[in-house]
Each structure stands twice: as structure tokens, then as C-alpha cells.
Design a protein around this motif. Sequence first.
Motif, short mmCIF file in Angstrom:
data_model
loop_
_atom_site.label_atom_id
_atom_site.label_comp_id
_atom_site.label_asym_id
_atom_site.label_seq_id
_atom_site.Cartn_x
_atom_site.Cartn_y
_atom_site.Cartn_z
N GLN A 80 0.76 -1.07 0.07
CA GLN A 80 0.16 -0.08 0.12
C GLN A 80 0.77 1.34 -0.07
O GLN A 80 1.86 1.19 0.58
N ASN A 81 0.41 2.34 -0.49
CA ASN A 81 1.24 3.49 -0.93
C ASN A 81 2.39 3.34 -1.37
O ASN A 81 3.48 3.98 -1.26
N ASP A 134 -5.94 8.47 4.05
CA ASP A 134 -7.11 8.84 3.04
C ASP A 134 -6.22 9.22 1.74
O ASP A 134 -5.98 10.30 1.35
N ILE A 135 -5.77 7.96 0.96
CA ILE A 135 -4.96 8.35 -0.30
C ILE A 135 -5.62 9.22 -1.28
O ILE A 135 -5.16 9.99 -1.90
N ASP A 136 -6.74 8.79 -1.76
CA ASP A 136 -7.73 9.28 -2.79
C ASP A 136 -7.97 10.77 -2.36
O ASP A 136 -8.57 11.57 -3.16
N ASN A 138 -10.59 11.52 -0.53
CA ASN A 138 -12.21 11.81 -1.05
C ASN A 138 -12.81 12.34 0.48
O ASN A 138 -14.02 12.43 0.62
N ASN A 140 -13.55 10.25 3.00
CA ASN A 140 -14.54 9.45 3.29
C ASN A 140 -13.99 8.34 4.40
O ASN A 140 -13.47 7.58 4.30
N ASP A 172 -13.67 2.69 3.42
CA ASP A 172 -13.25 3.15 2.10
C ASP A 172 -11.86 2.31 1.90
O ASP A 172 -10.84 2.98 1.40
N THR A 174 -10.83 0.35 -0.14
CA THR A 174 -10.10 0.06 -1.76
C THR A 174 -9.51 1.35 -2.22
O THR A 174 -8.69 1.30 -3.00
N ASN A 175 -9.85 2.43 -1.13
CA ASN A 175 -9.33 3.73 -1.57
C ASN A 175 -8.14 4.28 -0.83
O ASN A 175 -7.58 5.05 -0.79
N ASP A 176 -8.12 3.52 0.58
CA ASP A 176 -7.61 4.01 1.69
C ASP A 176 -6.51 3.09 1.91
O ASP A 176 -6.48 2.04 1.80
#
Length: 721
Positions: A80-81, A134-136, A138, A140, A172, A174-176
Motif C-alpha cells: 500500500q502507498n 486517505d489516499i484518494d 475523498n 471518506n 473506504d 479500496t481507496n485508503d
Amino acid sequence: MKKIFTSIVLALCISVSVLAQTTTINVQGQPHKVNATVAARIQKAAKAVASTGIDFSKIERWAGEGDCKAALAIKWADGQNDGKTLVWGYRWKSSEKKTGEDLIRAVAKADPAFYVLALSGTSFGTTFGGFGYDIDGNRNIIVTTPKNNEVYPRNGIVYVSSYVFDNCSATDITNDAWNSGWNKGFWSYNVADKAEDALGFSSTGASGRVLTDGCVDAWVFSKFSGASNEYDGNIKYLPATVDYTQGVFIVNEDWFGHRNSTTNYLTRDGKFVYNNTTEIGATACFGAAWGNRYYIIAKQAKDNGSKVEGGRITICDANTMRIIKQIKDIDGNEDGRSFCGVDEHKAYVSTSRGIYTLNLDELTVGAAVKNADGGDAELGECGNMVRLGDYVYATEYGKSLRIIDCNTDRIVATISSAKVYSITMSKDGQLWVSTDKGISRVNTETNKLETISLPEGINVPANSNGAWCPDGLCASMQNNVIYWTSVSWNILKVFKYDINNNEFAKVVDLNNDADKWKMYSASNLRVDPVTDNLYVSLFKDLGSQDYAVRIYDNNGTQLNEYELTQKYFWFPGMFVFPDVEDPIAGKIDNVTVEENQEVKVDLATVCSDADNFQAAIIKTVKDVSKANIVTATVKDGKLVVKGLKEGSTVVTLNFCSNGISTKTTVRFFVTKATGITGTQTSADVREIARFTIDGKRINQPQRGINIVKYSDGTVKKVVVK
């Protein structure tokens, strides 16, 4: 016999072999049995590089202030990241003693993209079982806990009551970036005294780790099976971000006829974040922080010039300002006015015609408040509201003050001796209203207004004079003082009333302002609960896009002025300061009461909150462990307990401050009646001093471990989250 003996020897050999393959390591200070191979891998992983590789000069995302610094480095598993380790910085004063726990709390509080899963209050301090990012972008940011409960972080942290980290996840996912665990995997805690040193596996948890200037705390998620995850020095320095706990929100009415309302954010160092929340609704006038959320009330759901429908009620996550939900209508088409939190589960919303309940659990609008007999109240336009004790005091704008029983949602009294416009609470717990005659104190015992005579040169408070806004009547949280603006249009003056000394003063006068600034509306004044400074919104004239925020001290001396460089017709309204501190409940000693007698325990100072008035803290009985021993209720700020039969029981009290709750318990012993006395007694156990863990006295709760001394001589260690 030989066969049996051989089997026993074989079994013993297998047992010894199994034991030889397991070992005990300390995970955040706690003994943890793992496979010996895994243990060796984890110990080795901490020293994967000869140096942390961190360059403090490259850190941009900082939390805290002071002359000492530390770095927080976090590496998630599973690539990840892009396999990079994210790095934050933390500063503190050399006179303070800070721990690894303080470091994580400060970063989580300051960075709305970083969130944490934690278990506090263990014998080892606080255990951290999950980290998310919160990578993306958003916003969330939600954690799903067991039983599919979705929890928004409070100051960046979600607390659980047991070691359920393996069963929690980021919503979240799939995006974090997210890892959590305890038995299937865990966060390996590694430390170095200097950035140029190699990391070492920490033998203590974050609560026991004392930070030193220039140190590094690195967290790497380790699994008990599968591929290893090592700190490899592949570092990513995060850019600076906005700390939504250190500044103020501005609710903008915005350009009517062109787009929906917005909010801007002003940091403490004078930087604006424009449009950090958009599409709120048409002509938003009111905002409030309550229960880890922001509630923004607009007059209508959609501006005619907007293509997007907002809502008359907009609910945002306090950590990120992400919109959680918007409610289009209030009983058909009533226009929104203001918000008042009643408790953790209910609030009132005032409108252009009446006051309605708002279910805070389901985020749905309920019924309108009724008359005492249950009939329709038939209220007109209602405005600001304040809860005190068992009642909410609500203004029926330009008419009267309505008193609502919070338990029944019914109006139990009306004060109509003057035209009432707005209401606020002062530090001493008194209620004050602006009227057509000036200012008045609300006598809550007689339900009458006591008018305060204004001396010459002190003007009557301004009201919105047509299109409603919350106006400038407000109070200091540091001193027993109230403030107000004067004149209904082109507001130029601010006055204050020192309640303790019965003194009035003019603190701001823009008549001779060099830049010809004036206040846009009656609501453009609020007091910072932390600094006690006055914030006012300024503009030049209705045809101009020139706006600014000016800050004065509490005597009217100008401190700063920040002009909005993004030109637009903002039409700024109400300032909303974040609710950052949580309530802290003290200890109450055991109480004895006779059968068929009552005892009263004064709760006035049992609970404190650094950013709320004592009188505004809502006190209720949560539970009585043995209901056949005593009855217990809270009335007028006192716990009233009646002994029923001989025995003992525990009463659990709930304290709700700004929508955030904490609890404490008190044990009652009921004795046989002597027939000698039925005198009611009272207990008043209050906090008298507070210290850091190293003995330094402090004036308000500080994150981490606090040592609290009470009036009965007891001393208690309190963990402030």
C-alpha cells in the motif's frame, strides 16, 4: 509396554519441539506469543536499514508547537502507498514531557487524512491497533467496527472497548491505506533516539515511550503469515495540510441567485481555505459543532442559480468537513434558521415557522414542538436557542422567549415582556437576551426578564432587521463577559458588558476606520473560546468583492487582519469554532442514605470541558445497577437519590458536552432508617488542581495522562483522549 513408552517419548519430543518454535515478544509493551521464526523476522525487520533515513528539514506536515521535534513514520503492508513509508513531524516544548502516544494523538488530530484505531485504559496504556490514510482525498474516513457499526473518528481516533482490531476495517478500504490487527497481525513499534540511528524494536508501548528531541517513532504492520514487511527507508514526505482543529469556519450566505452557500476556513496563522464545503443550500446562516459533526442550517435547499440541490440541513464530519447527509425539507417547506443540541441523540432546529426535533442517530427531522397541552404551538419565525438544565430557551424572533421541556418537547412557559431577538449563555451559567429595550438577564427561577440599563454611549444590540441572521450577541468562555454589535445595517460598533463588575465598554468602533471597513451583518462577531479574541467579518460595500477578517483582543486592540485574496461575493455570516476538547468526569465518593430519605449530590463541578461552559454540560442518570435499592434522577444540576431498602448499588452518570459524552459512577449505601433525621445532605466533589505526569501544574485538560486532585483530598490519574 515398550510401545507405550515410545509413544510417550515421541509426544514429549513433539511438545518440546512445538515449545521451541514459539517465543514471547513484547507488542507495544504487552507479552505476545508468536512463532519463533516470525519473532526473529520482526526483530530483524526493525533493523532493516542502518539509519531511519529521515531528514527533518524535508518534513512539511507538522503537528504541535515548540522547540523539540520528533518524526512519525508509518509503513502499511501489502504494498500500500506503493510501499512507501509516510512521514509526519511533531513539535513540543522542552519544558513538557511527551510520549509516543502524544505524538500519534497530535498527528491524528492535526491531519484530517490520517486516522487511528485504539484501545485506551489498559494496564499498558493505550494500544494502537489500526492506522489509516486517505489516499484518494475523498474525505471518506470511517472505520467499520464489529457488528458493522460505522464510526467517524473523533480528533482522528476511533476507540474500541476490547482487542477487536482484527475485526475492524476502513470503510473506504479500496481507496485508503489501512491495516489493523492483533492476533492475525499487528503494528510493530520501532524507535530510534536520532534520525541517523538504526531502528530498534520497542519493549514498551507508546504510552511508556518518552520522546527526546530528534527521535523517530516508526510503525510497521507485521503479519504472522505471508510476506514480511520491513522498514526499508523508502520515504514519502507529506505536503502541508489543513488542521481543522486550529482555526475557525465561516458560514457564507454566498451570492444569492448564483450558487448555493459555502464555508471558508481560516487557520490560526491567517491562511484561508476557500470553499472547503460547498453546495450547502440557499442562504446558509447558522453553523454549530455538536457530537463530532457540524450542522449547517440554510434557509432553503437550493439556490435558483445553482444546478445542484443542497439541503436546509447539512451534516458534516467534524474531522474532514465531508458532507455526511443533507436534508432537503423541514416539514414541507419551512426555511431553516438555527440548531441547538439537546443531547447525544436529539437536537432542535428552528425555522421560519416553529421548532422541530432532529433525530441525531437517524439524521431525520421529527415533529414540531407542541404546547404544554399537546396542541399545536403555532409559532412564528424562531431563531437562536440555548439549553440550560432540563430546558431549551428559544427565541420567537421579535416576539417572546419560549421555554421547552427537553423530555416532552413541549413549551412549558413563555416570556413576552419585551420583544426578544437573540439569546446567549455567559460563563457563570446565566442566560442573556437582546430585546428592543437593550439586554436582559433571564431569571430562570421566576421566568422573567431583568432589564439591564444601558449607560449613555452604549447602544442597543443590533438585530437582523428583516432577513433573519443569528446576530452578534455572544459570550466569552474565559471571562464572565458578553458582547454585541449595534445598528442594524452597516454595523460599526461592538460593545461589551462585564457581568461581575457591572461595567460597560465600547471595544470596537469602525467610524474612523482608515480602510473604511464595516461589518457585513449583525452576526459577524464571535469570541474565540481558546484565545478570548474577537473575530469580525468586514466588507467595503455591497458592490464590492473586498472582504476581510479582523481579530481584536478582548479590550478591542486590533491584533491581525486577513483579507480574502480570492475575490467573490462571499457575504460572510457566522463564525463557528471547532469543538476540540472532550469532557472529563471526576470521581465522586461513596454516599450513604437512609431508607425513605433523599440525598442530593451537587454535580456542578464533577465534569469539566475546556471548550464549553460548566452550566452547558448536560447531566443525566444512565443506569442504576440495582433499581430496587434506590431511585435516582437529575434535577436542577443535582443528583437526587432516594433510598428504598437496605443495600448498596451503583449509579452511572452521563455527562454530555457539545454532544460528546463521558461517564462516572457513584456507589450508594442504603441503611436502615433511624427515625432521627430526614435531612437532605449534599456532596460537592470538585477538581481543584491538575498536573502533568511529571508534576507540572496545568490550567486545563491536556492530551495524555493528567493527575487530578479533588476537593475531598483524593488524587486520580485521568487519561485525556
